[in-house]
Design a protein around this motif. Structure first.
Motif, short mmCIF file in Angstrom:
data_model
loop_
_atom_site.label_atom_id
_atom_site.label_comp_id
_atom_site.label_asym_id
_atom_site.label_seq_id
_atom_site.Cartn_x
_atom_site.Cartn_y
_atom_site.Cartn_z
N UNK A 204 39.81 46.01 20.58
CA UNK A 204 39.71 44.80 19.76
C UNK A 204 38.51 44.89 18.81
N UNK A 205 38.63 44.29 17.65
CA UNK A 205 37.57 44.35 16.65
C UNK A 205 37.48 43.04 15.89
N UNK A 206 36.37 42.89 15.20
CA UNK A 206 36.14 41.70 14.37
C UNK A 206 36.29 40.42 15.20
N UNK A 207 35.65 40.44 16.36
CA UNK A 207 35.59 39.24 17.21
C UNK A 207 34.29 38.52 16.88
N UNK A 208 34.38 37.31 16.40
CA UNK A 208 33.20 36.52 16.01
C UNK A 208 33.03 35.36 16.99
N UNK A 209 31.96 35.42 17.78
CA UNK A 209 31.73 34.40 18.80
C UNK A 209 30.41 33.70 18.49
N UNK A 210 30.44 32.39 18.40
CA UNK A 210 29.21 31.63 18.12
C UNK A 210 29.22 30.34 18.92
N UNK A 211 28.01 29.92 19.29
CA UNK A 211 27.83 28.63 19.99
C UNK A 211 28.69 28.54 21.24
N UNK A 212 28.64 29.60 22.05
CA UNK A 212 29.40 29.66 23.30
C UNK A 212 28.51 29.20 24.45
N UNK A 213 29.05 28.34 25.31
CA UNK A 213 28.30 27.84 26.46
C UNK A 213 29.10 28.07 27.73
N UNK A 214 28.48 28.71 28.72
CA UNK A 214 29.12 29.02 29.99
C UNK A 214 28.33 28.40 31.13
N UNK A 215 29.05 27.86 32.10
CA UNK A 215 28.39 27.26 33.26
C UNK A 215 29.26 27.43 34.49
N UNK A 216 28.79 28.23 35.43
CA UNK A 216 29.54 28.48 36.66
C UNK A 216 30.45 29.68 36.52
N UNK A 217 29.87 30.86 36.34
CA UNK A 217 30.66 32.06 36.10
C UNK A 217 30.19 33.22 36.98
N UNK A 218 31.07 34.18 37.19
CA UNK A 218 30.67 35.49 37.68
C UNK A 218 30.41 36.39 36.47
N UNK A 219 31.45 36.69 35.73
CA UNK A 219 31.35 37.56 34.57
C UNK A 219 31.57 36.73 33.31
N UNK A 220 30.69 36.92 32.33
CA UNK A 220 30.88 36.23 31.06
C UNK A 220 31.82 37.00 30.15
N UNK A 221 31.27 38.00 29.44
CA UNK A 221 32.08 38.83 28.55
C UNK A 221 32.13 40.24 29.11
N UNK A 222 33.34 40.73 29.37
CA UNK A 222 33.55 42.03 30.00
C UNK A 222 34.39 42.92 29.10
N UNK A 234 24.78 30.53 25.40
CA UNK A 234 24.04 29.89 26.48
C UNK A 234 24.80 30.04 27.80
N UNK A 235 24.06 30.37 28.85
CA UNK A 235 24.66 30.47 30.18
C UNK A 235 23.77 29.74 31.17
N UNK A 236 24.39 29.01 32.10
CA UNK A 236 23.64 28.23 33.07
C UNK A 236 23.87 28.78 34.48
N UNK A 237 24.70 28.16 35.29
CA UNK A 237 24.93 28.66 36.64
C UNK A 237 25.75 29.95 36.63
N UNK A 238 25.40 30.84 37.55
CA UNK A 238 26.17 32.07 37.71
C UNK A 238 26.04 32.54 39.15
#
Length: 433
Positions: A204-222, A234-238
């Motif tokens: 995959x290419x040309x993936x534009x990610x902005x202002x992403x917020x994660x809360x309660x995760x194991x893996x964010x971006x894999x 931003x990431x909070x609980x993990x």
């Protein structure tokens, strides 16, 4: 909901979500939603997707382009089992017994994704000379909420929030938020003899990610990708995969991959490499739920530090993490610049096994890591905060303005690491108080 996504393809209209919608997937391989070319989905007001995918994705973006996802709110209420043997999978609401392990993941991959690619992307899998399917990303990868593969490009994700309920424990966290992985290109015949390389497959290419917020995760971006940008994350609980009692961390046999906020891993295929990536403005608050999976140095399987990356011609800038697990694992890379890596960790939480910054496997060429500020919050540090390079084939690695603070350190903890290879420039300062 699948019908609404289908109707919105090819820029027919912008799908607007203004109320809560339960996208029930579970382990039913018939339920993942495929997102086609030219799909735009925007959330307003009380817009909310509630999902519960287990071992299989909720949304699949396969060889699609021009996807625009704005202001999504995704609430996860599922639970990934620690035992990889689920005894079977569900198809169209009916449980299908099956021996082995990761059964929903394998069934979705072979019985849903691979045939879909044939029907919708013109990829004919010729099995006359052996079994062949879409490249298998593993059970951790198929557990992603968003499964993105192949020639997918021009995807914009802005203002998205993925989270679990406020009172969710570590057994009910999102297994994987996003997977980007290799896939075969459209309109070709694939046999068992066809190698997975830049001729047959793509990232995959040309993936534009902005202002992403994660809360309660194991893996964010894999996974793997190229020519992509991540800004203001931003990431909070993990945490790490665990059962309801907080045991079996990592799953039975530690089958689940060690979690990270970013795990940009090296594809194991010719000519397919992560490149031209930009990651900037990351704040990982590191609110840890659960215990470290490795209690002793023997039989270690990894740990849930914030950033694990392999890339070329790429940059990471202004990255802050307070995960007690650590900040950075650098995988084989070249022409990579990491500028402004800051934060704190706790080596005692890691049972004094891992440093904050590590070079576990090389080689590394023309890599610059500069302006690093890290604190080991352990009351008595017994392990060095910065690891060394043990790959003698590495060259031209620069560590500049790297500063670490330790508390009551043992002699070994304050010792500078060894860097094998040639033409390195190392500037590390370790302070104690």
């Amino acid at each position: 909901m699948a019908a609404a996504f289908s109707d919105a393809k090819n820029h027919a209209f912008t799908l607007v979500v203004d109320c809560p919608v339960y996208v029930h997937v579970g382990s039913d391989i018939s339920r993942p939603i495929f997102v086609e070319d030219g799909t735009s989905v925007r959330f307003v007001g009380n817009g909310l997707f509630i999902t519960d995918n287990v071992f299989i994705p909720t949304w699949v973006i396969a060889n699609s382009s021009q996807i625009d996802l704005r202001d999504w709110r995704v609430k996860y209420i599922g639970q990934l089992p620690v035992d990889p043997d689920t005894k079977g999978y569900v198809a169209n609401g009916t449980f299908v017994p099956m021996k082995g392990k990761y059964q929903p993941a394998g069934a979705f991959h072979d019985m849903i994704l691979t045939p879909w690619l044939t029907a919708n992307r013109g990829i004919r899998f010729d099995r006359t000379s052996g079994t062949v399917t879409s490249p298998w990303p593993g059970p951790t990868g198929t557990s992603a909420v968003f499964y993105i593969l192949g020639t997918t490009n021009s995807v914009k994700i802005d203002g998205m929030k993925i989270f679990v309920p406020e009172r969710a424990d570590g057994a009910h966290f999102v297994p994987v938020c996003f997977l980007t992985t290799v896939g075969f290109k459209s309109n070709q015949v694939i046999t068992a003899a066809v190698p997975i390389d830049a001729n047959s497959a793509a990232l995959p290419s040309e993936i534009e990610v902005s202002n992403l917020e994660l809360d309660g995760t194991y893996m964010g971006w894999l996974g793997s990708l190229k020519s992509s940008h991540f800004r203001n994350i931003r990431s909070f609980r993990y945490g790490d995969l665990q059962d309801d009692e907080g045991e079996n961390v990592g799953g039975v046999g530690k089958w689940f991959a060690p979690p990270h906020l970013f795990y940009i891993t090296s594809p194991k295929f010719n000519d397919l490499r992560n490149s031209h990536l930009e990651i900037s403005g990351v704040l990982d608050w590191g609110q840890r739920v659960g215990v470290a999976r490795d209690k002793h140095d023997a039989n270690r399987s990894g740990y849930a530090l914030s950033l694990k990356i392999s890339a070329s011609d790429s940059s990471v800038k202004d990255y802050t993490s307070y995960r007690p697990d650590g900040l950075l694992d650098l995988l084989p890379s070249e022409r990579l610049v990491i500028d402004g890596l800051r934060g704190a960790y706790d080596s005692s939480f890691l049972n004094n096994i891992y440093p904050a910054v590590r070079f576990p496997v090389g080689p590394y060429h023309n890599v610059i890591i500069e302006n690093v500020e890290v604190e080991d919050r352990a009351q008595k540090a017994t392990i060095a905060p910065i690891g060394g390079i043990l790959d003698a084939n590495s060259s031209n690695v620069t560590l500049r303005n790297v500063n670490a603070v330790l508390h009551s350190p043992a002699t070994a903890a304050a010792r500078l690491p060894v860097f094998l290879g040639e033409n390195h420039s190392i500037e590390i300062r370790i302070e104690s108080n």
